[in-house]
Enzyme design. Structure first.
Site, PDB file in Angstrom:
ATOM      1  N   HIS A 195      12.449  84.334  50.908  1.00 22.68           N
ATOM      2  CA  HIS A 195      13.372  85.582  51.092  1.00 22.68           C
ATOM      3  C   HIS A 195      13.619  86.059  52.630  1.00 22.68           C
ATOM      4  O   HIS A 195      14.469  86.980  52.839  1.00 22.68           O
ATOM      5  CB  HIS A 195      13.037  86.683  50.191  1.00 22.68           C
ATOM      6  CG  HIS A 195      11.759  87.497  51.015  1.00 22.68           C
ATOM      7  ND1 HIS A 195      10.653  86.924  50.844  1.00 22.68           N
ATOM      8  CD2 HIS A 195      11.691  88.437  51.503  1.00 22.68           C
ATOM      9  CE1 HIS A 195       9.800  87.662  51.489  1.00 22.68           C
ATOM     10  NE2 HIS A 195      10.400  88.911  51.655  1.00 22.68           N
TER      11      HIS A 195
HETATM   12  N1  UDP Z   1       6.177  89.372  43.850  1.00 25.39           N
HETATM   13  C1  UDP Z   1       6.452  89.706  42.598  1.00 25.39           C
HETATM   14  N2  UDP Z   1       7.420  88.809  41.981  1.00 25.39           N
HETATM   15  C2  UDP Z   1       8.241  87.857  42.544  1.00 25.39           C
HETATM   16  C3  UDP Z   1       7.984  87.647  43.834  1.00 25.39           C
HETATM   17  C4  UDP Z   1       6.975  88.418  44.749  1.00 25.39           C
HETATM   18  O1  UDP Z   1       5.813  90.281  42.020  1.00 25.39           O
HETATM   19  O2  UDP Z   1       8.995  87.260  42.047  1.00 25.39           O
HETATM   20  C5  UDP Z   1       5.274  90.113  44.640  1.00 25.39           C
HETATM   21  C6  UDP Z   1       4.076  89.234  45.265  1.00 25.39           C
HETATM   22  O3  UDP Z   1       2.923  89.828  44.882  1.00 25.39           O
HETATM   23  C7  UDP Z   1       4.108  89.472  46.757  1.00 25.39           C
HETATM   24  C8  UDP Z   1       4.830  90.816  46.802  1.00 25.39           C
HETATM   25  O4  UDP Z   1       5.698  90.607  45.776  1.00 25.39           O
HETATM   26  O5  UDP Z   1       2.917  89.738  47.347  1.00 25.39           O
HETATM   27  C9  UDP Z   1       5.743  90.971  48.141  1.00 25.39           C
HETATM   28  O6  UDP Z   1       6.337  89.968  48.563  1.00 25.39           O
HETATM   29  P1  UDP Z   1       7.632  89.924  49.250  1.00 25.39           P
HETATM   30  O7  UDP Z   1       7.883  88.408  49.215  1.00 25.39           O
HETATM   31  O8  UDP Z   1       8.868  90.393  48.757  1.00 25.39           O
HETATM   32  O9  UDP Z   1       7.508  90.604  50.647  1.00 25.39           O
HETATM   33  P2  UDP Z   1       6.318  90.159  51.831  1.00 25.39           P
HETATM   34  O10 UDP Z   1       4.963  90.104  51.399  1.00 25.39           O
HETATM   35  O11 UDP Z   1       6.774  89.185  52.542  1.00 25.39           O
HETATM   36  O12 UDP Z   1       6.699  91.468  53.032  1.00 25.39           O
END
Ligand code: UDP
Length: 358
Positions: A195
């Site tokens: 993303h």
């Molecule tokens: N996550 C979730 N469902 C999904 C994808 C991600 O619950 O379909 C969770 C996962 O636990 C991850 C968190 O959302 O650690 C945050 O992820 P994201 O990739 O949005 O943000 P980043 O960690 O890159 O800031």
């Protein structure tokens, strides 16, 4: 009781707040007021986590009107300031590196309320990432810097910031907490998440990543599960049209809506490999014992690379070789890279010691 004022607004922050919420609920000294900045408002990126992870309903929920980043910062700061003036908390807690983090930090600093930054000291050393600016600025304004790793502590010290606590990682706390009763069987299937603007905003680049994942799956006769972030969905629709799911299916990629946290942990645990550009998912892969390929040029979670649990894959053309090298690799988590699973308890203890006279 003393009051912790928690500011959250994006998916990873809801998950991080779940760990601290469990610790606060067990404490006789603290209660918690929550403000949701409205940065992520899609129910699949927001409401689902409050329900699933038992996070109390926010006392304050901002409704952001604009999508322009700098105007949104102004809106967030205004809403946060009003709420802090109403609540007069003892401390403000912010997490990670989003715009909500920085907006909260700026207002807490302006109002001279002690500010605690959880996930302090992480650096990608890439100022093109908006998150990197948010981290650096928030750390400068914080009263207590809660760092998840030794590397993060060293980063802070090299910037002259010494008021820190080495806590372990609260996302690791959560992954252990929510998987302790999950029994998953490893399958040959892989999990893919992406993303980051640098991967999904350009249609050519997103197309190349999809083709690279598809090629790996077709070559190995395995399938990929791909929970699609709304930002990525926009790009996929641009490239393949509204029916992008069937096109991806031809490449053995099963695109699904974003899933809840427990479902995500199940997918990670049962997969033979994770391909991701997410900060959180990299660590959750380690916590769940699955190797990962990180489709970025850099990562803040360098200990995953040093220990060989993850590998960076900067370009789609590198994916076949790197995914092959990590596929089905067994991950030994006895090195406790991210602590003992009780980071939130250690953090609350330190906050109590510093900010309330017991
Ligand atoms: N996550 C979730 N469902 C999904 C994808 C991600 O619950 O379909 C969770 C996962 O636990 C991850 C968190 O959302 O650690 C945050 O992820 P994201 O990739 O949005 O943000 P980043 O960690 O890159 O800031």
């Amino acid at each position: 009781m003393a009051q912790i004022f928690t500011i959250i607004g994006a998916r990873p922050q809801f998950i991080k707040a779940a760990a601290m919420t469990r610790a606060i609920a067990d404490s006789p000294f603290w209660n918690q007021t929550i403000l949701h900045t409205g940065q992520h408002y899609d129910p699949l990126l927001s409401d689902i986590f409050f329900e699933e992870l038992n996070i109390p309903k926010p006392t304050f929920s901002l409704k952001l009107i604009t999508s322009d980043r700098s105007e949104r910062m102004v809106e967030m700061r205004k809403g946060i300031k009003e709420a802090l003036e109403t609540s007069s908390p003892d401390v403000v807690l912010v997490y990670g590196d989003t715009d909500s983090t920085l907006a909260g930090a700026q207002v807490a600093h302006e109002l001279r309320i002690p500010l605690i930054h959880i996930e302090a000291g992480l650096r990608s050393f890439d100022l093109n990432m908006p998150e990197e600016i948010n981290r650096i600025e928030t750390d400068k304004l914080s009263t207590l810097l809660v760092a998840p790793t030794r590397t993060a502590i060293a980063n802070l010290e090299s910037e002259g910031l010494f008021h820190s606590l080495l806590s372990g990682d609260i996302m690791h706390d959560n992954a252990l907490h929510f998987t302790k009763d999950l029994h998953c069987i490893k399958t040959s299937s892989i999990l893919v998440t992406m993303h980051r603007p640098s991967n999904v905003d350009s249609p050519e680049r997103l197309h190349s990543w999809i083709d690279a994942v598809g090629e790996f799956c077709l070559d190995n006769r395995i399938s990929a599960v791909f929970p699609v972030h709304p930002r990525t969905e926009k790009g996929l629709i641009k490239i393949f049209g509204k029916d992008f799911k069937s096109t991806l299916m031809n490449q053995r990629i099963k695109a699904i809506k974003p899933v809840g946290y427990i479902e995500l942990l199940k997918l990670i645990k049962s997969s033979s490999l994770v391909i991701t550009d997410s900060g959180g998912v990299q660590k959750e892969s380690y916590s769940c014992g699955t190797a990962s390929v990180v489709i970025r040029h850099n990562t803040e979670w360098v200990e995953l690379l040093e220990s060989g649990h993850s590998v960076l894959c900067p370009e789609p053309s590198d994916l076949m070789e790197l995914a092959t090298s990590k596929h089905s690799q067994i991950i030994d988590t006895s090195d406790n890279l991210y602590g003992d699973g009780n980071a939130s308890v250690h953090i609350l203890k330190e906050i109590s010691k510093r900010f309330i006279s017991l």
